[in-house]
Design an enzyme around this catalytic site. Structure first.
Site, PDB file in Angstrom:
ATOM      1  N   HIS A 136       0.873  -1.179   0.000  1.00 56.53           N
ATOM      2  CA  HIS A 136       0.000   0.000   0.000  1.00 56.53           C
ATOM      3  C   HIS A 136       0.915   1.235   0.000  1.00 56.53           C
ATOM      4  CE1 HIS A 136      -2.717   2.973   1.915  1.00 56.53           C
ATOM      5  NE2 HIS A 136      -3.720   2.195   1.541  1.00 56.53           N
ATOM      6  N   ASP A 213       3.149  -4.738   7.630  1.00 53.94           N
ATOM      7  CA  ASP A 213       1.927  -3.941   7.547  1.00 53.94           C
ATOM      8  C   ASP A 213       0.761  -4.926   7.649  1.00 53.94           C
ATOM      9  OD1 ASP A 213      -0.365  -2.708   6.725  1.00 53.94           O
ATOM     10  OD2 ASP A 213       0.490  -1.782   4.928  1.00 53.94           O
ATOM     11  N   GLN A 216      -4.444  -5.383   6.598  1.00 50.74           N
ATOM     12  CA  GLN A 216      -5.449  -6.270   5.995  1.00 50.74           C
ATOM     13  C   GLN A 216      -5.383  -7.685   6.572  1.00 50.74           C
ATOM     14  OE1 GLN A 216      -7.847  -5.251   4.188  1.00 50.74           O
ATOM     15  NE2 GLN A 216      -7.091  -3.203   3.697  1.00 50.74           N
ATOM     16  N   LYS A 239     -10.570  -0.838  10.512  1.00 48.79           N
ATOM     17  CA  LYS A 239     -10.789  -2.014   9.647  1.00 48.79           C
ATOM     18  C   LYS A 239     -11.136  -3.245  10.500  1.00 48.79           C
ATOM     19  CE  LYS A 239      -7.271  -0.386   6.379  1.00 48.79           C
ATOM     20  NZ  LYS A 239      -7.957   0.194   5.225  1.00 48.79           N
ATOM     21  N   CYS A 377      -4.865   2.667  -3.527  1.00 45.66           N
ATOM     22  CA  CYS A 377      -3.598   3.148  -2.924  1.00 45.66           C
ATOM     23  C   CYS A 377      -2.497   2.114  -3.109  1.00 45.66           C
ATOM     24  CB  CYS A 377      -3.766   3.488  -1.444  1.00 45.66           C
ATOM     25  SG  CYS A 377      -4.921   4.813  -1.168  1.00 45.66           S
TER      26      CYS A 377
HETATM   27  N1  PMP Z   1      -1.775  -0.749   4.547  1.00 50.84           N
HETATM   28  C1  PMP Z   1      -2.731  -1.471   3.970  1.00 50.84           C
HETATM   29  C2  PMP Z   1      -2.391  -2.840   3.460  1.00 50.84           C
HETATM   30  C3  PMP Z   1      -4.024  -0.960   3.872  1.00 50.84           C
HETATM   31  O1  PMP Z   1      -4.981  -1.679   3.291  1.00 50.84           O
HETATM   32  C4  PMP Z   1      -4.299   0.328   4.379  1.00 50.84           C
HETATM   33  C5  PMP Z   1      -5.676   0.937   4.275  1.00 50.84           C
HETATM   34  N2  PMP Z   1      -6.285   0.811   3.034  1.00 50.84           N
HETATM   35  C6  PMP Z   1      -3.263   1.042   4.978  1.00 50.84           C
HETATM   36  C7  PMP Z   1      -2.023   0.469   5.047  1.00 50.84           C
HETATM   37  C8  PMP Z   1      -3.476   2.404   5.543  1.00 50.84           C
HETATM   38  O2  PMP Z   1      -4.342   2.348   6.629  1.00 50.84           O
HETATM   39  P1  PMP Z   1      -4.866   3.688   7.300  1.00 50.84           P
HETATM   40  O3  PMP Z   1      -5.435   4.520   6.186  1.00 50.84           O
HETATM   41  O4  PMP Z   1      -5.913   3.225   8.261  1.00 50.84           O
HETATM   42  O5  PMP Z   1      -3.705   4.346   7.956  1.00 50.84           O
END
Ligand code: PMP
Length: 419
Positions: A136, A213, A216, A239, A377
Site C-alpha cells: 500500500h 503492515d 489487511q 478495519k 492506494c
Molecule cells: N496498509 C494497507 C495494506 C491498507 O490496506 C491500508 C488501508 N487501506 C493502509 C495500510 C493504511 O491504513 P490507514 O489509512 O488506516 O492508515
C-alpha cells in the site's frame, strides 16, 4: 446453484450464525435507494457493532477525562480504561509486554513512526530498504521520503501473474547494505497472503529488522507477533470494527528503546528544561500529546467483540465467502479476477470486459452494493497488471453467502447494461 454451492451454504450456516452476528450491526439494516445495503468495502473500512458503539457512549457519558495527568476519579478511570485497552491489544497479537503496544492514529501513522523513529536514526546513504510490489502507498511513500533525505535505496520484490511474491527474488535482494524490510501481511489490492514468517526468518538471518503492515491481516486471521518474530507490526482500528483515528504499532521492546521519538510534546517526556529534555519510557515516548482516548477504548471493545467470536472462526467463514465468490466469478464470461494467489484473504479484485471500474461501482451502488473501485492506494500493483484501476469486493465476517449472490447478480446486471 450447483451441489457444491449448496453444500457450502449449508456448511457455513451450521458452523457460523451470520444472521445473529449481523443483528449486532445497526448499519447493515440500511437501505440504499430502497435496496438492502450489501457492504463489500470492508478492506477500506469495516462497520461497528452495537457493543462497540455502546462502549463509546458509556465512556463519553460516564468516564471521560484526560489521562495520566491528574489524581481525580475520572482521570484515573480514563487512564485505567486506556491502559486496559492496551493490554487487550497486547493479548490480541500475543505481544510479550504491554509496553510493546503503541497507540497510533492508524497504520499510516504507525509506519511513519517507524520511519522517523528507526529509519532516520539507523538508515544512512547507500543503505538498502526492501519493499514489495504489493505494498500500500503507506508502506512505500514514507520510505521514499527517507531515501530522498538520506540517500538510501529502495529495492522491490517482484510478483508473479497470480499476485504472489517471488521469494527467490526477495532472497537475492539481500546484501551487505540491506538495512530494513517492509512487507504487507496481506495485499489490500489483491488479497494475497504473503509468507511473512519465512521472510522475517530470512531477514533475521542477515541481521535485518522487518516491519509487517498488518492492516489487511489483523481483521481477518489470528496474528501472533511472537510466532512471526516480526520487529514491527502495524494495523488500523477502523478495519477491525473499531473507531477511526486509532491503530497500533507493535514494536520489539529492545528496538523501541533504541529509537528516537516521532513527535515531541506533552506526555512523552520525563523532564524538560530549555537545556535538555529527557524522554519518557516506552510506550509513552511515542505517544505525544493527548491520545485518542475514546478511540483506544473503543478499539479495546472491538477486540473483545472479535475475540468472543474467535479469529479462527472469522477466518474460516471469510474463506468460505471468498471461495464461493471466486468459484462463481470464475464461471462468468467477461469477468476476470485480478490476483489469484493460492493463499488469499477476503479480497476479490476484478475486471469486467468493456466496462470501466468506476461504472461498475456506480451501477452496483444502484443495486445497494458497496464495492471499491480505483487503484486502492497500490498503484505499483495496478502497473504490474497493466490496469488503471480494479473493482474490489472485500468481505468481513458479517457478510453472508446471500450477499455474494447479490454481488454476482449485480455484475450480471452491469454486463447487461453494457452489452
Ligand atoms: N496498509 C494497507 C495494506 C491498507 O490496506 C491500508 C488501508 N487501506 C493502509 C495500510 C493504511 O491504513 P490507514 O489509512 O488506516 O492508515
Amino acid at each position: 446453484m450447483n451441489a457444491n454451492q449448496t453444500a457450502l451454504k449449508s456448511r457455513s450456516a451450521s458452523a457460523f450464525d451470520v444472521e445473529r452476528i449481523r443483528a449486532d450491526f445497526p448499519i447493515l439494516q440500511l437501505k440504499i435507494d430502497g435496496k438492502p445495503l450489501v457492504y463489500l468495502d470492508n478492506a477500506a473500512s469495516s462497520q461497528m457493532p452495537q457493543p462497540v458503539i455502546d462502549r463509546l457512549v458509556r465512556y463519553q457519558t460516564t468516564q471521560h477525562a484526560n489521562i495520566h495527568r491528574a489524581v481525580h476519579t475520572l482521570s484515573e478511570t480514563a487512564t485505567c480504561e486506556y491502559e486496559a485497552a492496551r493490554r487487550k491489544l497486547q493479548h490480541f497479537i500475543n505481544a510479550r509486554e504491554e509496553r510493546e503496544v503503541i497507540f497510533a492514529s492508524g497504520t499510516t501513522d504507525a509506519i511513519n513512526l517507524v520511519m522517523h523513529g528507526y529509519g532516520r536514526k539507523f538508515i544512512k546513504a547507500g543503505d538498502e530498504i526492501i519493499l514489495t510490489t504489493l505494498e500500500h502507498h503507506s508502506n512505500i511513500v514514507p520510505w521514499q521520503m527517507l531515501a530522498e533525505e538520506t540517500g538510501a535505496k529502495i529495492r522491490v520484490v517482484p510478483i508473479n501473474d497470480a499476485g504472489e511474491l517471488l521469494i527467490d527474488e526477495y532472497e537475492k535482494l539481500f546484501n551487505a547494505r540491506t538495512r530494513f524490510v517492509g512487507v504487507a501481511h496481506v495485499s489490500n489490492a489483491l488479497g494475497s497472503i504473503n509468507p511473512v514468517k519465512h521472510m522475517i526468518a530470512f531477514a533475521h538471518a542477515h541481521g535485518v529488522p522487518v516491519l509487517v503492515d498488518g492492516a489487511q491481516a489483523a481483521p481477518h486471521m489470528p496474528v501472533d507477533v511472537q510466532d512471526l518474530d516480526c520487529d514491527f507490526y502495524a494495523f488500523s482500528g477502523h478495519k477491525l470494527c473499531g473507531p477511526t483515528g486509532i491503530g497500533i504499532l507493535y514494536g520489539r521492546a529492545a528496538l523501541l528503546e533504541k529509537m528516537q521519538p516521532f513527535k515531541g510534546g506533552g506526555d512523552m517526556i520525563l523532564s524538560v528544561t530549555f537545556e535538555k529534555t529527557t524522554y519518557n519510557t516506552i510506550p509513552y515516548k511515542f505517544e505525544a500529546g493527548t491520545p485518542p482516548i475514546a478511540a483506544a477504548i473503543g478499539l479495546g471493545a472491538a477486540i473483545d467483540y472479535l475475540s468472543a467470536i474467535g479469529m479462527d472462526t472469522i477466518a474460516a467463514h471469510e474463506l468460505e465467502l471468498l471461495n464461493y465468490a471466486t468459484e462463481q466469478m470464475n464461471h462468468m464470461p467477461g469477468v476476470r479476477i485480478i490476483g489469484t494467489a493460492r493463499n488469499k484473504a477476503s479480497v476479490i479484485s476484478f475486471a469486467v470486459d468493456g466496462v470501466h471500474p468506476h461504472d461498475i461501482g456506480t451501477l452496483l451502488n444502484q443495486e445497494g452494493i458497496a464495492v471499491r473501485t480505483g487503484h486502492h492506494c497500490a498503484q505499483p500493483v495496478m502497473q504490474r497488471f497493466c490496469v488503471p484501476a480494479t473493482s474490489r469486493a472485500s468481505f468481513a465476517f458479517y457478510n453472508s453467502m446471500a450477499e455474494v449472490d447479490a454481488l454476482i447478480v449485480g455484475i450480471h446486471t452491469v454486463q447487461k447494461v453494457f452489452a
